[in-house]
Design a protein around this motif. Structure first.
Motif, PDB file in Angstrom:
ATOM      1  N   GLU A 103     -15.245  27.735 -92.133  1.00 22.65           N
ATOM      2  CA  GLU A 103     -13.859  27.853 -91.662  1.00 22.65           C
ATOM      3  C   GLU A 103     -13.480  29.317 -91.450  1.00 22.65           C
ATOM      4  OE1 GLU A 103     -11.491  25.109 -94.076  1.00 22.65           O
ATOM      5  OE2 GLU A 103      -9.736  26.166 -93.249  1.00 22.65           O
ATOM      6  N   VAL A 104     -13.979  30.175 -92.320  1.00 21.34           N
ATOM      7  CA  VAL A 104     -13.665  31.612 -92.219  1.00 21.34           C
ATOM      8  C   VAL A 104     -14.304  32.198 -90.962  1.00 21.34           C
ATOM      9  CG1 VAL A 104     -14.016  33.877 -93.309  1.00 21.34           C
ATOM     10  CG2 VAL A 104     -13.365  31.911 -94.695  1.00 21.34           C
ATOM     11  N   PHE A 105     -15.528  31.734 -90.648  1.00 24.01           N
ATOM     12  CA  PHE A 105     -16.232  32.241 -89.472  1.00 24.01           C
ATOM     13  C   PHE A 105     -15.398  32.071 -88.205  1.00 24.01           C
ATOM     14  CE2 PHE A 105     -19.755  33.399 -91.639  1.00 24.01           C
ATOM     15  CZ  PHE A 105     -20.657  32.425 -92.028  1.00 24.01           C
ATOM     16  N   THR A 106     -14.622  30.986 -88.155  1.00 25.41           N
ATOM     17  CA  THR A 106     -13.904  30.679 -86.910  1.00 25.41           C
ATOM     18  C   THR A 106     -12.491  31.258 -86.888  1.00 25.41           C
ATOM     19  OG1 THR A 106     -13.215  28.592 -87.872  1.00 25.41           O
ATOM     20  CG2 THR A 106     -15.222  28.553 -86.546  1.00 25.41           C
ATOM     21  N   MET A 107     -12.123  32.003 -87.932  1.00 23.75           N
ATOM     22  CA  MET A 107     -10.780  32.608 -87.948  1.00 23.75           C
ATOM     23  C   MET A 107     -10.652  33.690 -86.890  1.00 23.75           C
ATOM     24  SD  MET A 107      -9.759  32.891 -91.989  1.00 23.75           S
ATOM     25  CE  MET A 107      -9.339  31.403 -92.914  1.00 23.75           C
ATOM     26  N   ASN A 108      -9.480  33.770 -86.321  1.00 22.54           N
ATOM     27  CA  ASN A 108      -9.220  34.736 -85.268  1.00 22.54           C
ATOM     28  C   ASN A 108      -8.479  35.950 -85.808  1.00 22.54           C
ATOM     29  OD1 ASN A 108      -9.855  34.915 -82.632  1.00 22.54           O
ATOM     30  ND2 ASN A 108      -8.217  33.603 -81.887  1.00 22.54           N
ATOM     31  N   MET A 109      -9.125  37.094 -85.809  1.00 24.12           N
ATOM     32  CA  MET A 109      -8.456  38.305 -86.277  1.00 24.12           C
ATOM     33  C   MET A 109      -8.875  39.455 -85.356  1.00 24.12           C
ATOM     34  SD  MET A 109      -6.533  37.968 -89.003  1.00 24.12           S
ATOM     35  CE  MET A 109      -6.460  39.301 -90.214  1.00 24.12           C
ATOM     36  N   ALA A 110      -8.039  40.463 -85.253  1.00 24.79           N
ATOM     37  CA  ALA A 110      -8.337  41.600 -84.376  1.00 24.79           C
ATOM     38  C   ALA A 110      -9.664  42.268 -84.749  1.00 24.79           C
ATOM     39  CB  ALA A 110      -7.197  42.599 -84.415  1.00 24.79           C
ATOM     40  N   GLN A 111      -9.920  42.350 -86.048  1.00 25.36           N
ATOM     41  CA  GLN A 111     -11.181  42.935 -86.508  1.00 25.36           C
ATOM     42  C   GLN A 111     -11.702  42.065 -87.654  1.00 25.36           C
ATOM     43  OE1 GLN A 111     -10.928  47.374 -87.224  1.00 25.36           O
ATOM     44  NE2 GLN A 111      -8.863  46.838 -87.862  1.00 25.36           N
ATOM     45  N   LYS A 112     -13.019  41.840 -87.657  1.00 22.40           N
ATOM     46  CA  LYS A 112     -13.597  41.006 -88.705  1.00 22.40           C
ATOM     47  C   LYS A 112     -14.847  41.667 -89.256  1.00 22.40           C
ATOM     48  CE  LYS A 112     -13.942  37.442 -85.820  1.00 22.40           C
ATOM     49  NZ  LYS A 112     -13.997  36.072 -85.245  1.00 22.40           N
ATOM     50  N   PHE A 113     -14.926  41.734 -90.578  1.00 17.07           N
ATOM     51  CA  PHE A 113     -16.051  42.411 -91.208  1.00 17.07           C
ATOM     52  C   PHE A 113     -16.663  41.548 -92.298  1.00 17.07           C
ATOM     53  CE2 PHE A 113     -15.000  46.314 -89.117  1.00 17.07           C
ATOM     54  CZ  PHE A 113     -13.616  46.341 -89.056  1.00 17.07           C
ATOM     55  N   ILE A 114     -17.981  41.703 -92.462  1.00 18.88           N
ATOM     56  CA  ILE A 114     -18.654  41.061 -93.585  1.00 18.88           C
ATOM     57  C   ILE A 114     -19.392  42.153 -94.350  1.00 18.88           C
ATOM     58  CG2 ILE A 114     -20.566  40.313 -92.039  1.00 18.88           C
ATOM     59  CD1 ILE A 114     -20.980  37.954 -94.089  1.00 18.88           C
ATOM     60  N   ALA A 115     -18.986  42.332 -95.612  1.00 19.45           N
ATOM     61  CA  ALA A 115     -19.602  43.367 -96.454  1.00 19.45           C
ATOM     62  C   ALA A 115     -20.755  42.721 -97.204  1.00 19.45           C
ATOM     63  CB  ALA A 115     -18.577  43.923 -97.437  1.00 19.45           C
ATOM     64  N   HIS A 116     -21.930  43.297 -97.071  1.00 13.63           N
ATOM     65  CA  HIS A 116     -23.078  42.737 -97.784  1.00 13.63           C
ATOM     66  C   HIS A 116     -24.033  43.839 -98.216  1.00 13.63           C
ATOM     67  CE1 HIS A 116     -26.310  43.125 -94.740  1.00 13.63           C
ATOM     68  NE2 HIS A 116     -25.338  43.002 -93.859  1.00 13.63           N
ATOM     69  N   CYS A 117     -24.986  43.501 -99.098  1.00 11.09           N
ATOM     70  CA  CYS A 117     -25.881  44.507 -99.693  1.00 11.09           C
ATOM     71  C   CYS A 117     -27.296  44.464 -99.158  1.00 11.09           C
ATOM     72  CB  CYS A 117     -25.960  44.316-101.207  1.00 11.09           C
ATOM     73  SG  CYS A 117     -24.353  44.432-102.006  1.00 11.09           S
ATOM     74  N   ALA A 118     -27.596  43.509 -98.272  1.00 15.02           N
ATOM     75  CA  ALA A 118     -28.971  43.382 -97.777  1.00 15.02           C
ATOM     76  C   ALA A 118     -29.317  44.554 -96.861  1.00 15.02           C
ATOM     77  CB  ALA A 118     -29.122  42.063 -97.031  1.00 15.02           C
ATOM     78  N   VAL A 119     -30.635  44.739 -96.651  1.00 17.80           N
ATOM     79  CA  VAL A 119     -31.086  45.776 -95.719  1.00 17.80           C
ATOM     80  C   VAL A 119     -30.724  45.297 -94.318  1.00 17.80           C
ATOM     81  CG1 VAL A 119     -33.086  46.934 -94.730  1.00 17.80           C
ATOM     82  CG2 VAL A 119     -32.967  46.515 -97.209  1.00 17.80           C
ATOM     83  N   ASP A 120     -30.052  46.146 -93.565  1.00 18.05           N
ATOM     84  CA  ASP A 120     -29.535  45.707 -92.260  1.00 18.05           C
ATOM     85  C   ASP A 120     -29.267  46.941 -91.421  1.00 18.05           C
ATOM     86  OD1 ASP A 120     -28.001  44.849 -90.098  1.00 18.05           O
ATOM     87  OD2 ASP A 120     -26.627  43.637 -91.299  1.00 18.05           O
ATOM     88  N   ALA A 121     -30.128  47.149 -90.429  1.00 13.74           N
ATOM     89  CA  ALA A 121     -30.019  48.359 -89.611  1.00 13.74           C
ATOM     90  C   ALA A 121     -28.690  48.454 -88.873  1.00 13.74           C
ATOM     91  CB  ALA A 121     -31.176  48.400 -88.624  1.00 13.74           C
ATOM     92  N   SER A 122     -28.046  47.314 -88.640  1.00 18.38           N
ATOM     93  CA  SER A 122     -26.788  47.352 -87.868  1.00 18.38           C
ATOM     94  C   SER A 122     -25.575  47.659 -88.739  1.00 18.38           C
ATOM     95  CB  SER A 122     -26.569  46.005 -87.167  1.00 18.38           C
ATOM     96  OG  SER A 122     -26.102  45.047 -88.102  1.00 18.38           O
ATOM     97  N   LYS A 123     -25.789  47.722 -90.055  1.00 15.20           N
ATOM     98  CA  LYS A 123     -24.666  47.889 -90.976  1.00 15.20           C
ATOM     99  C   LYS A 123     -24.059  49.280 -90.870  1.00 15.20           C
ATOM    100  CE  LYS A 123     -25.675  47.264 -95.371  1.00 15.20           C
ATOM    101  NZ  LYS A 123     -25.776  46.822 -96.779  1.00 15.20           N
TER     102      LYS A 123
END
Lengths: 232, 232
Positions: free
Chosen positions: B147-167
């Motif tokens: 449900e959160v994935f489909t929420m509409n907001m001007a900016q959306k962020f997911i904070a996570h600790c995995a290795v992720d070059a795009s972070k």
């Protein structure tokens, strides 16, 4: 890998944990032969093998890594809240986010608190173990504001809530890459005299946002602003 | 001036406080005739005179001020910690620093918590009274990440600790002046699938500094970064 704490160097490659650490080791149910970390809080991380029977526990050091303390460093001078729980929360959070030392200060508008310094230092130890830090922040004894005024730091700030045309947002005036000392006042705020004296001693008056924050929240916000600045 | 809470409009210029508020009023020992504030959590602040005897308590409204909610607004979606104390602490601190709503989310790596929603909303009420805010953040019911994935907001962020070059660092990618939804993962972090799905739904993967933070600390840091950004 679990992290434990022992302030001294291994002797003949062995660390005999302090009583609190033994309790902690037993609580984690780590088995003999498993590897754990042990830090001295001064930058050293010993990877160890746990050797234990029902009576004795020891850590046999396999290898040691030495880390440099992250810079720049933050010193947080805080007028302790009456409720020591909140100061303990602040210590835990500030350690997690990144702090070099915390100095409880006696200020005009705060009652002299009865600080359980040993307990506060234990809170800091627990925090570095949980956050996997290898530097143990020093939790100072209760210090007079006079003494804080004369401390030498690259940047010095006093956060207060009074009306003050010279006040800037900490986020704007903090310079990245330099050590900083930030003073956080009690619930009743710093006195006019304390603010003036601080300014005369080179402290910059700052705000921490637009809201009036509790002492421990202000301490955490200041710590966050400091660490975030370094990443820009 | 003390601040109390009552969700509904005054009737004939009188507010009859709810039971918890009556307890709070009595605990403060405010005397009859004294002025207090009462907010509905929707931007209205009623300045009232306390009318009380041993049996009944009422607030007689003297005047009403209406405030606009501060913008931009922050929605914090958080995978609740097993220990509800820490979530309550986060609610208190996020309200203090400034948050519009908190959404507890059910994520793959978190056990389904038993959320005492009424209690959490009471924590938010206590927080707005203590911080003198006139907007009550909504504490949602436990929500699926879908449900959160489909929420509409001007900016959306997911904070996570995995290795992720795009972070990127939240502090760098957050745009000032725009509403934001920030997702904070559980102790075990978001799963790879959750991170990928979030990105496909327009969420930007972010870090909150260089340290691994507890869930509630991460929530507090995200709230601080968001509010500090608005002041630059």
């Amino acid at each position: 890998m679990h992290l434990f704490y022992h302030p001294e160097n291994p002797i003949n490659g062995v660390i005999v944990p302090l009583d609190e650490e033994v309790k902690h080791i037993r609580a984690t149910r780590i088995r003999e032969g498993e590897h754990v970390g042990c830090t001295d809080g001064k930058g050293n991380l010993h990877t160890c093998e746990l050797v234990t029977d029902k009576k004795n526990t020891a850590l046999h050091v396999l290898e040691t890594a030495t880390f440099k303390e992250k810079t720049p460093r933050l010193m947080l001078a805080v007028a302790p809240t009456k409720n020591q729980d909140r100061l303990e929360w602040l210590i835990e959070k500030a350690v997690e986010i990144g702090v070099h030392a915390i100095i409880p200060i006696l200020s005009e508008h705060s009652e002299k608190p009865f600080l359980k310094s040993e307990r506060l230092q234990r809170v800091a130890v627990a925090a570095i173990k949980q956050s996997e830090k290898y530097f143990l922040p020093r939790i100072h004894e209760l210090t007079s504001f006079q003494e804080v005024f004369t401390m030498n730091m690259a940047q010095k700030f006093i956060a207060h809530c009074a009306v003050d045309a010279s006040k800037k947002q900490l986020n704007s005036v903090l310079e990245l890459g330099k050590d900083a000392l930030i003073c956080i006042g009690p619930e009743g705020d710093f006195s006019t005299r304390e603010i003036e004296t601080a300014k005369q001693n080179g402290f910059i008056a700052v705000s921490l946002g637009e809201e009036r924050l509790r002492t421990e929240t202000a301490g955490m916000v200041a710590t966050t602003v400091f660490q975030m600045k370094q990443l820009l």
